[in-house]
Scaffold this motif. Structure first.
Motif, mmCIF file in Angstrom:
data_model
loop_
_atom_site.group_PDB
_atom_site.id
_atom_site.type_symbol
_atom_site.label_atom_id
_atom_site.label_comp_id
_atom_site.label_asym_id
_atom_site.label_seq_id
_atom_site.Cartn_x
_atom_site.Cartn_y
_atom_site.Cartn_z
ATOM 1 N N GLU A 96 12.678 57.325 68.468
ATOM 2 C CA GLU A 96 11.492 56.926 69.207
ATOM 3 C C GLU A 96 11.371 55.416 69.124
ATOM 4 O O GLU A 96 11.963 54.767 68.253
ATOM 5 C CB GLU A 96 10.233 57.580 68.653
ATOM 6 C CG GLU A 96 9.963 57.309 67.184
ATOM 7 C CD GLU A 96 8.719 58.030 66.691
ATOM 8 O OE1 GLU A 96 7.623 57.495 66.948
ATOM 9 O OE2 GLU A 96 8.854 59.077 66.074
ATOM 10 N N LEU A 97 10.601 54.850 70.039
ATOM 11 C CA LEU A 97 10.528 53.410 70.129
ATOM 12 C C LEU A 97 9.967 52.797 68.853
ATOM 13 O O LEU A 97 8.891 53.176 68.391
ATOM 14 C CB LEU A 97 9.653 52.995 71.312
ATOM 15 C CG LEU A 97 10.186 53.363 72.688
ATOM 16 C CD1 LEU A 97 9.221 52.900 73.760
ATOM 17 C CD2 LEU A 97 11.551 52.770 72.908
ATOM 18 N N GLY A 98 10.700 51.822 68.308
ATOM 19 C CA GLY A 98 10.198 51.069 67.172
ATOM 20 C C GLY A 98 10.112 51.847 65.878
ATOM 21 O O GLY A 98 9.435 51.404 64.950
ATOM 22 N N ALA A 99 10.749 53.010 65.807
ATOM 23 C CA ALA A 99 10.695 53.794 64.577
ATOM 24 C C ALA A 99 11.271 52.968 63.433
ATOM 25 O O ALA A 99 12.398 52.476 63.507
ATOM 26 C CB ALA A 99 11.469 55.097 64.743
ATOM 27 N N GLY A 100 10.494 52.794 62.371
ATOM 28 C CA GLY A 100 10.943 52.019 61.230
ATOM 29 C C GLY A 100 10.633 50.544 61.332
ATOM 30 O O GLY A 100 10.831 49.799 60.359
ATOM 31 N N PHE A 101 10.149 50.075 62.461
ATOM 32 C CA PHE A 101 9.787 48.663 62.615
ATOM 33 C C PHE A 101 8.406 48.415 62.006
ATOM 34 O O PHE A 101 7.491 49.222 62.154
ATOM 35 C CB PHE A 101 9.754 48.261 64.083
ATOM 36 C CG PHE A 101 11.114 48.000 64.679
ATOM 37 C CD1 PHE A 101 12.270 48.191 63.954
ATOM 38 C CD2 PHE A 101 11.232 47.555 65.989
ATOM 39 C CE1 PHE A 101 13.513 47.956 64.500
ATOM 40 C CE2 PHE A 101 12.466 47.312 66.549
ATOM 41 C CZ PHE A 101 13.615 47.518 65.810
ATOM 42 N N ASN A 102 8.269 47.277 61.339
ATOM 43 C CA ASN A 102 6.967 46.839 60.843
ATOM 44 C C ASN A 102 6.340 45.953 61.906
ATOM 45 O O ASN A 102 6.899 44.912 62.247
ATOM 46 C CB ASN A 102 7.121 46.074 59.533
ATOM 47 C CG ASN A 102 5.795 45.749 58.881
ATOM 48 O OD1 ASN A 102 4.834 45.373 59.548
ATOM 49 N ND2 ASN A 102 5.728 45.896 57.570
ATOM 50 N N PRO A 103 5.191 46.334 62.463
ATOM 51 C CA PRO A 103 4.615 45.561 63.570
ATOM 52 C C PRO A 103 4.237 44.137 63.209
ATOM 53 O O PRO A 103 4.125 43.281 64.089
ATOM 54 C CB PRO A 103 3.378 46.383 63.971
ATOM 55 C CG PRO A 103 3.059 47.220 62.785
ATOM 56 C CD PRO A 103 4.374 47.516 62.130
ATOM 57 N N GLU A 104 4.046 43.870 61.918
ATOM 58 C CA GLU A 104 3.667 42.519 61.503
ATOM 59 C C GLU A 104 4.874 41.604 61.337
ATOM 60 O O GLU A 104 4.725 40.380 61.313
ATOM 61 C CB GLU A 104 2.877 42.567 60.183
ATOM 62 C CG GLU A 104 1.596 43.392 60.255
ATOM 63 C CD GLU A 104 0.586 42.811 61.227
ATOM 64 O OE1 GLU A 104 0.600 41.570 61.431
ATOM 65 O OE2 GLU A 104 -0.207 43.589 61.787
ATOM 66 N N PHE A 105 6.059 42.185 61.218
ATOM 67 C CA PHE A 105 7.275 41.397 61.052
ATOM 68 C C PHE A 105 7.787 40.932 62.410
ATOM 69 O O PHE A 105 7.526 41.551 63.439
ATOM 70 C CB PHE A 105 8.369 42.212 60.356
ATOM 71 C CG PHE A 105 8.108 42.470 58.895
ATOM 72 C CD1 PHE A 105 6.945 42.029 58.290
ATOM 73 C CD2 PHE A 105 9.038 43.153 58.129
ATOM 74 C CE1 PHE A 105 6.717 42.270 56.941
ATOM 75 C CE2 PHE A 105 8.821 43.397 56.789
ATOM 76 C CZ PHE A 105 7.648 42.954 56.183
ATOM 77 N N THR A 106 8.557 39.860 62.391
ATOM 78 C CA THR A 106 9.193 39.398 63.619
ATOM 79 C C THR A 106 10.372 40.300 63.963
ATOM 80 O O THR A 106 10.811 41.123 63.143
ATOM 81 C CB THR A 106 9.689 37.955 63.465
ATOM 82 O OG1 THR A 106 10.765 37.929 62.495
ATOM 83 C CG2 THR A 106 8.573 37.021 63.022
ATOM 84 N N GLY A 107 10.897 40.135 65.166
ATOM 85 C CA GLY A 107 12.062 40.902 65.564
ATOM 86 C C GLY A 107 13.236 40.646 64.648
ATOM 87 O O GLY A 107 13.947 41.587 64.247
ATOM 88 N N ARG A 108 13.443 39.385 64.282
ATOM 89 C CA ARG A 108 14.549 39.026 63.381
ATOM 90 C C ARG A 108 14.385 39.723 62.031
ATOM 91 O O ARG A 108 15.333 40.306 61.494
ATOM 92 C CB ARG A 108 14.590 37.512 63.181
ATOM 93 C CG ARG A 108 15.691 37.050 62.221
ATOM 94 C CD ARG A 108 15.536 35.579 61.906
ATOM 95 N NE ARG A 108 15.816 34.742 63.056
ATOM 96 C CZ ARG A 108 17.022 34.248 63.347
ATOM 97 N NH1 ARG A 108 18.065 34.533 62.559
ATOM 98 N NH2 ARG A 108 17.193 33.484 64.397
ATOM 99 N N GLU A 109 13.169 39.685 61.485
ATOM 100 C CA GLU A 109 12.931 40.305 60.177
ATOM 101 C C GLU A 109 13.128 41.822 60.243
ATOM 102 O O GLU A 109 13.641 42.427 59.295
ATOM 103 C CB GLU A 109 11.517 39.962 59.709
ATOM 104 C CG GLU A 109 11.340 38.491 59.337
ATOM 105 C CD GLU A 109 9.881 38.101 59.144
ATOM 106 O OE1 GLU A 109 9.620 37.093 58.458
ATOM 107 O OE2 GLU A 109 8.996 38.814 59.694
ATOM 108 N N ASN A 110 12.746 42.416 61.344
ATOM 109 C CA ASN A 110 12.935 43.860 61.483
ATOM 110 C C ASN A 110 14.400 44.230 61.617
ATOM 111 O O ASN A 110 14.813 45.316 61.199
ATOM 112 C CB ASN A 110 12.136 44.378 62.685
ATOM 113 C CG ASN A 110 10.698 44.714 62.334
ATOM 114 O OD1 ASN A 110 10.451 45.667 61.606
ATOM 115 N ND2 ASN A 110 9.762 43.920 62.822
ATOM 116 N N VAL A 111 15.197 43.363 62.223
ATOM 117 C CA VAL A 111 16.641 43.603 62.304
ATOM 118 C C VAL A 111 17.230 43.697 60.906
ATOM 119 O O VAL A 111 17.976 44.633 60.579
ATOM 120 C CB VAL A 111 17.340 42.501 63.114
ATOM 121 C CG1 VAL A 111 18.862 42.593 62.948
ATOM 122 C CG2 VAL A 111 16.972 42.596 64.590
#
Length: 343
Positions: A96-111
């Motif tokens: 699903e979209l963004g599963a495991g992503f922290n919304p407060e982190f940047t895209g780079r940090e989530n990578v």
């Protein structure tokens, strides 16, 4: 588990406890097994299959049939209620979209965070970061918190991470339907490349994509495996079920009787044989088709030139406002045009 298999499932089942009201949960915790305050819902039951390494398997089924539940069990985000599952290799999942992503982190940090969750070292992900950023193609937004992203940007970054961490098994669950046409084509091209070296489990309602990409299809209905085999055959039976229900598997194919038999010796029409499966309630059947291009019936369409598609129908009952449509596919079975009209 044999080294030849990427996934092996034996009688998998997932049961949920459905409570009528929140208070019933408290009652259940107090009474435990002495009394039941819930009803059981089996989202998955008695599912057994084996997927060899290098296979590309499409999973199809109607909404609520258990497809996503099965994939979550394979990926380890859900535990099965019963049965056994063996997985050989590293899995990258796009459930699903963004599963495991922290919304407060940047895209780079989530990578980097997603890569760490998958067990990839920081040095490895640094060597692949440029490819991930280029594939996602979201520009400077990769340095912004993902809570600012649109659903399309979520998808781009999540898919870019999933396919560039070099997993052994790639799991994709209907997520690509969110992206624009250009990105969908880009993702499909990447999946085709991955199919040559890895194992892919692809869940989609796009039966044309399943037929094109997969070497095998599994049809799940009401939590159970209904059919497992060649994609073209499984997809045809699935579509037949969706149009006609269970009764379609016992219903005979309607054949024209002697009084209604049509002959198309002129006009370029080609009769449709009894071996061609027609879906629907059979109140109207297709008798013949023709294709006219550049004034001939050669069945060849030329780029940039107009053509005419003709369909001869036989109405077995009175039909008000019939709708006639057609789908144009390329040589790989991909849909490139869909039209319908009321004559």
């Amino acid at each position: 588990m044999s080294h030849d298999f990427a996934i092996r499932a034996n009688n998998l089942g997932k049961c949920y406890q459905i409570y009528e009201q929140p208070l019933d949960r408290l009652k259940q915790s107090l009474w435990r097994s002495r009394r039941r305050f819930y009803r059981e819902f089996w989202a998955l039951r008695d599912c057994s299959f084996e997927i060899r390494k290098g296979e590309t398997v499409g999973v199809i089924g109607s909404n609520g049939s258990g497809k996503s539940t099965l994939l979550q069990i394979i990926c380890g985000t859900l535990n099965p209620t019963e049965g056994e599952l063996g997985v050989s290799g590293q899995i990258a999942a796009l459930l699903e979209l963004g599963a495991g992503f922290n919304p407060e982190f940047t895209g780079r940090e989530n990578v980097y965070m997603s890569a760490a969750i998958m067990g990839i070292s920081r040095s490895e992900i640094e060597s692949r970061y440029d490819k991930i950023a280029a594939f996602a193609d979201i520009g400077n937004f990769i340095e912004q918190p993902v809570k600012m992203y649109s659903s399309g940007m979520y998808l781009r970054l999540a898919f870019a991470v999933a396919v560039n961490v070099l997993p052994d098994i790639l799991v994709v669950d209907e997520a690509l339907s969110v992206g624009d046409a250009r990105f969908q084509q880009k993702c499909m091209a990447k999946i085709r490349t991955f199919c040559q070296t890895g194992t892919v489990i692809f869940v989609s309602h796009d039966t044309a994509a399943v037929t094109e990409l997969c070497s095998r299809a599994i049809w799940i209905e009401s939590g159970r495996i209904r059919m497992d085999g060649l994609p073209k055959y499984v997809v045809e039976k699935y579509l037949q079920f969706m149009y006609e229900g269970d009764s379609s598997f016992e219903a005979p194919i309607l054949k024209s009787d002697g009084d209604s038999q049509r002959h198309f010796d002129t006009g370029g029409f080609t009769p449709v044989g009894d071996d061609i499966r027609q879906f629907g309630d059979r109140r109207v059947t297709i008798e013949a088709v023709r294709l006219i291009s550049q004034g001939s019936f050669s069945s060849v369409v030329y780029a940039g030139q107009a053509c005419e598609i003709g369909v001869a129908l036989h109405a077995h009952n009175d039909i008000a406002n019939p709708i006639v449509g057609f789908i144009v596919k390329d040589r790989l079975g991909r849909e490139i045009s869909l039209r319908g009209n009321i004559p």
